[in-house]
Motif scaffolding. Sequence first.
Motif, PDB file in Angstrom:
ATOM      1  N   CYS A 286      75.900  38.111 -33.514  1.00 20.61           N
ATOM      2  CA  CYS A 286      76.455  38.718 -32.759  1.00 20.61           C
ATOM      3  C   CYS A 286      76.022  40.168 -31.988  1.00 20.61           C
ATOM      4  O   CYS A 286      76.391  40.893 -33.159  1.00 20.61           O
ATOM      5  N   ALA A 287      74.969  40.011 -31.286  1.00 15.49           N
ATOM      6  CA  ALA A 287      74.912  41.511 -31.161  1.00 15.49           C
ATOM      7  C   ALA A 287      75.924  41.562 -29.550  1.00 15.49           C
ATOM      8  O   ALA A 287      75.708  41.175 -28.620  1.00 15.49           O
ATOM      9  N   ALA A 288      76.148  43.236 -29.783  1.00 18.83           N
ATOM     10  CA  ALA A 288      77.272  43.322 -28.904  1.00 18.83           C
ATOM     11  C   ALA A 288      76.173  44.369 -27.953  1.00 18.83           C
ATOM     12  O   ALA A 288      75.797  45.902 -27.890  1.00 18.83           O
ATOM     13  N   SER A 289      76.555  44.694 -26.180  1.00 14.84           N
ATOM     14  CA  SER A 289      76.126  45.416 -25.471  1.00 14.84           C
ATOM     15  C   SER A 289      77.103  45.879 -24.347  1.00 14.84           C
ATOM     16  O   SER A 289      77.959  45.090 -24.008  1.00 14.84           O
ATOM     17  N   GLY A 290      77.622  47.238 -23.978  1.00 20.32           N
ATOM     18  CA  GLY A 290      78.541  47.765 -22.667  1.00 20.32           C
ATOM     19  C   GLY A 290      79.948  48.045 -23.342  1.00 20.32           C
ATOM     20  O   GLY A 290      80.908  47.732 -22.584  1.00 20.32           O
ATOM     21  N   LEU A 291      79.596  47.889 -24.909  1.00 26.52           N
ATOM     22  CA  LEU A 291      81.485  48.348 -25.027  1.00 26.52           C
ATOM     23  C   LEU A 291      81.143  49.507 -25.900  1.00 26.52           C
ATOM     24  O   LEU A 291      79.879  49.675 -26.878  1.00 26.52           O
ATOM     25  N   THR A 292      82.076  50.156 -26.681  1.00 27.38           N
ATOM     26  CA  THR A 292      82.242  50.364 -27.890  1.00 27.38           C
ATOM     27  C   THR A 292      82.688  50.574 -29.520  1.00 27.38           C
ATOM     28  O   THR A 292      83.820  49.630 -29.204  1.00 27.38           O
TER      29      THR A 292
ATOM     30  N   GLN B  77      77.762  46.400 -18.029  1.00 24.71           N
ATOM     31  CA  GLN B  77      78.114  45.172 -18.280  1.00 24.71           C
ATOM     32  C   GLN B  77      78.587  44.767 -19.879  1.00 24.71           C
ATOM     33  O   GLN B  77      78.290  44.771 -20.533  1.00 24.71           O
ATOM     34  N   VAL B  78      78.922  44.339 -20.525  1.00 20.30           N
ATOM     35  CA  VAL B  78      79.962  43.461 -21.244  1.00 20.30           C
ATOM     36  C   VAL B  78      78.817  41.880 -21.814  1.00 20.30           C
ATOM     37  O   VAL B  78      79.014  41.405 -20.921  1.00 20.30           O
ATOM     38  N   GLN B  79      78.403  42.722 -22.773  1.00 20.86           N
ATOM     39  CA  GLN B  79      77.693  40.702 -22.746  1.00 20.86           C
ATOM     40  C   GLN B  79      77.578  40.876 -24.535  1.00 20.86           C
ATOM     41  O   GLN B  79      77.970  41.870 -25.326  1.00 20.86           O
ATOM     42  N   LEU B  80      77.490  39.824 -25.580  1.00 22.92           N
ATOM     43  CA  LEU B  80      78.218  39.454 -26.533  1.00 22.92           C
ATOM     44  C   LEU B  80      76.835  38.186 -26.402  1.00 22.92           C
ATOM     45  O   LEU B  80      76.856  37.229 -25.502  1.00 22.92           O
ATOM     46  N   VAL B  81      75.616  38.297 -27.434  1.00 28.17           N
ATOM     47  CA  VAL B  81      75.285  37.327 -27.139  1.00 28.17           C
ATOM     48  C   VAL B  81      74.749  36.764 -29.108  1.00 28.17           C
ATOM     49  O   VAL B  81      74.650  37.709 -29.983  1.00 28.17           O
ATOM     50  N   GLU B  82      74.505  35.204 -29.268  1.00 27.43           N
ATOM     51  CA  GLU B  82      74.766  34.652 -30.788  1.00 27.43           C
ATOM     52  C   GLU B  82      73.749  34.304 -31.365  1.00 27.43           C
ATOM     53  O   GLU B  82      73.452  34.363 -29.919  1.00 27.43           O
ATOM     54  N   SER B  83      73.124  34.363 -32.229  1.00 23.80           N
ATOM     55  CA  SER B  83      71.808  33.685 -32.423  1.00 23.80           C
ATOM     56  C   SER B  83      72.026  33.476 -34.021  1.00 23.80           C
ATOM     57  O   SER B  83      73.017  33.852 -34.785  1.00 23.80           O
TER      58      SER B  83
ATOM     59  N   ASN C  79      93.058  33.442 -27.354  1.00 25.35           N
ATOM     60  CA  ASN C  79      93.581  34.439 -26.209  1.00 25.35           C
ATOM     61  C   ASN C  79      94.129  35.307 -26.527  1.00 25.35           C
ATOM     62  O   ASN C  79      94.325  36.415 -25.236  1.00 25.35           O
ATOM     63  N   GLU C  80      93.579  36.427 -28.134  1.00 24.36           N
ATOM     64  CA  GLU C  80      93.250  37.566 -27.842  1.00 24.36           C
ATOM     65  C   GLU C  80      92.736  37.807 -27.894  1.00 24.36           C
ATOM     66  O   GLU C  80      92.162  39.457 -27.674  1.00 24.36           O
ATOM     67  N   TYR C  81      91.163  37.629 -27.835  1.00 22.78           N
ATOM     68  CA  TYR C  81      89.805  38.242 -27.658  1.00 22.78           C
ATOM     69  C   TYR C  81      89.937  38.435 -26.149  1.00 22.78           C
ATOM     70  O   TYR C  81      89.751  37.599 -24.894  1.00 22.78           O
ATOM     71  N   ASP C  82      88.749  39.469 -24.978  1.00 22.26           N
ATOM     72  CA  ASP C  82      88.363  39.985 -24.232  1.00 22.26           C
ATOM     73  C   ASP C  82      87.818  39.382 -23.557  1.00 22.26           C
ATOM     74  O   ASP C  82      87.110  39.309 -23.175  1.00 22.26           O
TER      75      ASP C  82
ATOM     76  N   GLY D 108      84.010  36.589 -30.458  1.00 21.90           N
ATOM     77  CA  GLY D 108      84.394  37.220 -29.712  1.00 21.90           C
ATOM     78  C   GLY D 108      84.777  38.997 -29.982  1.00 21.90           C
ATOM     79  O   GLY D 108      84.841  39.251 -31.316  1.00 21.90           O
ATOM     80  N   ALA D 109      85.259  39.879 -29.167  1.00 20.75           N
ATOM     81  CA  ALA D 109      85.625  41.210 -29.210  1.00 20.75           C
ATOM     82  C   ALA D 109      87.004  41.016 -28.061  1.00 20.75           C
ATOM     83  O   ALA D 109      87.170  40.593 -27.889  1.00 20.75           O
ATOM     84  N   ASP D 110      87.490  41.821 -29.456  1.00 22.98           N
ATOM     85  CA  ASP D 110      89.257  41.966 -28.663  1.00 22.98           C
ATOM     86  C   ASP D 110      89.153  43.644 -29.174  1.00 22.98           C
ATOM     87  O   ASP D 110      89.661  44.356 -30.114  1.00 22.98           O
ATOM     88  N   LEU D 111      89.680  44.059 -28.623  1.00 26.00           N
ATOM     89  CA  LEU D 111      90.632  45.817 -27.944  1.00 26.00           C
ATOM     90  C   LEU D 111      91.737  45.404 -28.287  1.00 26.00           C
ATOM     91  O   LEU D 111      92.403  45.419 -27.604  1.00 26.00           O
TER      92      LEU D 111
END
Length: 127
Positions: free
Chosen positions: A22-28, A1-7, A112-115, A97-100
């Motif tokens: 912004c801490a990201a998890s569930g992705l490379t 599960q991809v998760q981005l958490v801002e603080s 809309n470019e961000y995944d 946001g995160a964009d591959l």
Amino acid sequence: QVQLVESGGGLVQAGGSLRLSCAASGLTFSSYYMGWFRQAPGKEREFVAGIGRNGGITRLADSVKGRFTISRDNAKNTVYLQMNTLIPEDTAVYYCGADLRNPILGVPTQYNEYDYWGQGTQVTVSS
């Protein structure tokens, strides 16, 4: 599960500073361009800052250039937005946001470019 958490959001007086994370998890994480957008009530979500996969390239909106800095720490799967000399116009919900993305295309500046997106963190700047 991809998760981005801002603080890191909060209430500050004009001229003050905040650092958003912004801490990201569930992705490379290192495979993704990362960006910050903000949205004030009644306004479009606007690009604030973006950063390449290794932090080698950055792009800032004209409205924040010279005041904000985007950075990332791939070892911590975290992207940061250092906000200095805050003004009331900076008041908004800030989203990461995160964009591959193919790196040849450069830093994405359109939402809309961000995944993936985080839930946002509120920044309020009082005068």
